[in-house]
Write an enzyme that holds these catalytic residues in place. Structure first.
Site, PDB file in Angstrom:
ATOM      1  N   ASP A   1       3.492  -5.849   6.554  1.00  0.00           N
ATOM      2  CA  ASP A   1       4.866  -6.035   6.103  1.00  0.00           C
ATOM      3  C   ASP A   1       5.238  -7.470   6.517  1.00  0.00           C
ATOM      4  OD1 ASP A   1       7.577  -5.443   5.341  1.00  0.00           O
ATOM      5  OD2 ASP A   1       8.033  -5.209   7.470  1.00  0.00           O
ATOM      6  N   LEU A   2       6.288  -8.033   5.947  1.00  0.00           N
ATOM      7  CA  LEU A   2       6.634  -9.428   6.255  1.00  0.00           C
ATOM      8  C   LEU A   2       7.804  -9.522   7.246  1.00  0.00           C
ATOM      9  CD1 LEU A   2       6.385 -12.491   5.616  1.00  0.00           C
ATOM     10  CD2 LEU A   2       7.975 -12.109   3.719  1.00  0.00           C
TER      11      LEU A   2
ATOM     12  N   LYS B   1       9.970   1.531  -0.420  1.00  0.00           N
ATOM     13  CA  LYS B   1       9.529   2.316   0.723  1.00  0.00           C
ATOM     14  C   LYS B   1      10.659   3.298   1.057  1.00  0.00           C
ATOM     15  CE  LYS B   1       7.328  -1.842   2.590  1.00  0.00           C
ATOM     16  NZ  LYS B   1       7.354  -2.894   3.606  1.00  0.00           N
TER      17      LYS B   1
ATOM     18  N   GLU C   1       3.890  -2.315  10.326  1.00  0.00           N
ATOM     19  CA  GLU C   1       5.264  -2.121   9.819  1.00  0.00           C
ATOM     20  C   GLU C   1       6.288  -2.066  10.945  1.00  0.00           C
ATOM     21  OE1 GLU C   1       7.730  -1.679   7.835  1.00  0.00           O
ATOM     22  OE2 GLU C   1       6.782  -1.829   5.895  1.00  0.00           O
ATOM     23  N   ASP C   2       7.503  -2.570  10.670  1.00  0.00           N
ATOM     24  CA  ASP C   2       8.565  -2.452  11.684  1.00  0.00           C
ATOM     25  C   ASP C   2       9.690  -1.512  11.243  1.00  0.00           C
ATOM     26  OD1 ASP C   2       9.590  -4.240   9.690  1.00  0.00           O
ATOM     27  OD2 ASP C   2      11.143  -4.816  11.110  1.00  0.00           O
TER      28      ASP C   2
HETATM   29  C1  BG6 Z   1      12.768  -6.262   3.565  1.00  0.00           C
HETATM   30  C2  BG6 Z   1      13.828  -6.513   4.627  1.00  0.00           C
HETATM   31  O1  BG6 Z   1      11.528  -6.683   4.005  1.00  0.00           O
HETATM   32  O2  BG6 Z   1      13.112  -6.970   2.370  1.00  0.00           O
HETATM   33  C3  BG6 Z   1      15.197  -6.128   4.091  1.00  0.00           C
HETATM   34  O3  BG6 Z   1      13.525  -5.749   5.774  1.00  0.00           O
HETATM   35  C4  BG6 Z   1      15.477  -6.896   2.809  1.00  0.00           C
HETATM   36  O4  BG6 Z   1      16.179  -6.415   5.067  1.00  0.00           O
HETATM   37  C5  BG6 Z   1      14.365  -6.629   1.792  1.00  0.00           C
HETATM   38  O5  BG6 Z   1      16.722  -6.502   2.249  1.00  0.00           O
HETATM   39  C6  BG6 Z   1      14.546  -7.428   0.497  1.00  0.00           C
HETATM   40  O6  BG6 Z   1      14.430  -8.785   0.798  1.00  0.00           O
HETATM   41  P1  BG6 Z   1      14.837  -9.975  -0.175  1.00  0.00           P
HETATM   42  O7  BG6 Z   1      14.215 -11.179   0.469  1.00  0.00           O
HETATM   43  O8  BG6 Z   1      14.235  -9.665  -1.512  1.00  0.00           O
HETATM   44  O9  BG6 Z   1      16.330 -10.015  -0.237  1.00  0.00           O
HETATM   45 MG    MG Z   2      10.026  -5.154   7.849  1.00  0.00          MG
END
Ligand code: BG6
Ligand code: MG
Length: 226
Positions: free
Chosen positions: A9-10, A145, A169-170
């Site tokens: 996960d990022l 998810k 994953e967090d």
């Molecule tokens: C997830 C984050 O990885 O990505 C969320 O934990 C976030 O907080 C979601 O809303 C979507 O991210 P983005 O960058 O498309 O707004």
């Molecule tokens: Mg995450």
């Protein structure tokens, strides 16, 4: 050599972008008269952008027209990206590089499995893009998810069968998604919150090379028994 598939996960795993999401969501919420706390931000971890805004509006009991909803989504992202623009390698979370280096040296396939639509931008800012064999993110999935779609697509993209994959994953939803995909789920964060994970570490500094080495030969059920 045992070939596995490693899916990261990022946000909250590789980089701590939650603080930037917080600032951007807070600005947006406050601009329409809604209070927004760190505690609420926690509940948006792993949640897509569209679902996050829906939750915030729900908390504030605010209804918006579709046009205003879309305008606010775009504004939030613009504001979020102004923080991302200033990111560099120093924002890679402690211990992540050591784990990646171990996997790269061992020629293990590495994929990203994230809900973010900004993942490529972020990986480029922290100079990690080149290490990923596949990127599956918010632009490539239709189901969020805890649906396993993101991880199943990531596994397919690196030619690995799901049961040979390991997910870092967090978020609770992410751990559930990994479990549904029949992958080893490694929780990064709080033991109590992530208790559905096969194994949990506070952060990557707790992950030793011995543990990674062992992961190459262990199955999900064997790991759970330990
Ligand atoms: C997830 C984050 O990885 O990505 C969320 O934990 C976030 O907080 C979601 O809303 C979507 O991210 P983005 O960058 O498309 O707004
Ligand atoms: Mg995450």
């Amino acid at each position: 050599m045992n070939r596995k598939g490693f899916i990261f996960d990022l946000d909250g795993v590789i980089v701590d972008t939650a603080k930037y999401h917080f600032l951007a969501w807070k600005k947006l919420a406050n601009s329409i008269g809604i209070d927004f706390t760190e505690h609420q931000n926690e509940q948006l971890k792993g949640v897509s952008r569209i679902e996050s805004l829906k939750k915030i509006l729900n908390w504030g009991n605010v209804t918006l027209s579709e046009t205003d909803f879309n305008r606010l989504m775009a504004e939030k992202n613009e504001n979020y990206l102004s923080y991302i623009a200033k990111m560099d390698d120093s924002e890679i979370l402690p211990g992540v590089m050591k784990t990646l280096e171990f996997l790269i040296k061992d020629k293990q396939p590495i994929a990203l499995g994230s809900a973010s639509k900004n993942s490529i931008e972020i990986l480029n800012k922290v100079h990690l893009f080149k290490h990923f064999d596949a990127i599956i993110d918010g632009n490539s999935v239709t189901k969020a998810k805890p649906d396993p779609e993101v991880f199943l697509k990531a596994a397919a993209a690196i030619n690995c069968s799901p049961e040979t994959c390991i997910v870092f994953e967090d978020s609770v939803a992410g751990i559930q998604a990994a479990n549904k995909a029949n992958m080893i789920s490694i929780g990064i964060g709080n033991q109590t919150i992530l208790n559905e994970a096969d194994i949990i570490f506070k952060d990557f500094t707790e992950i030793s090379t011995d543990f990674l080495q062992n992961l190459l030969s262990v199955t999900k059920s064997e790991l759970k028994k330990k």
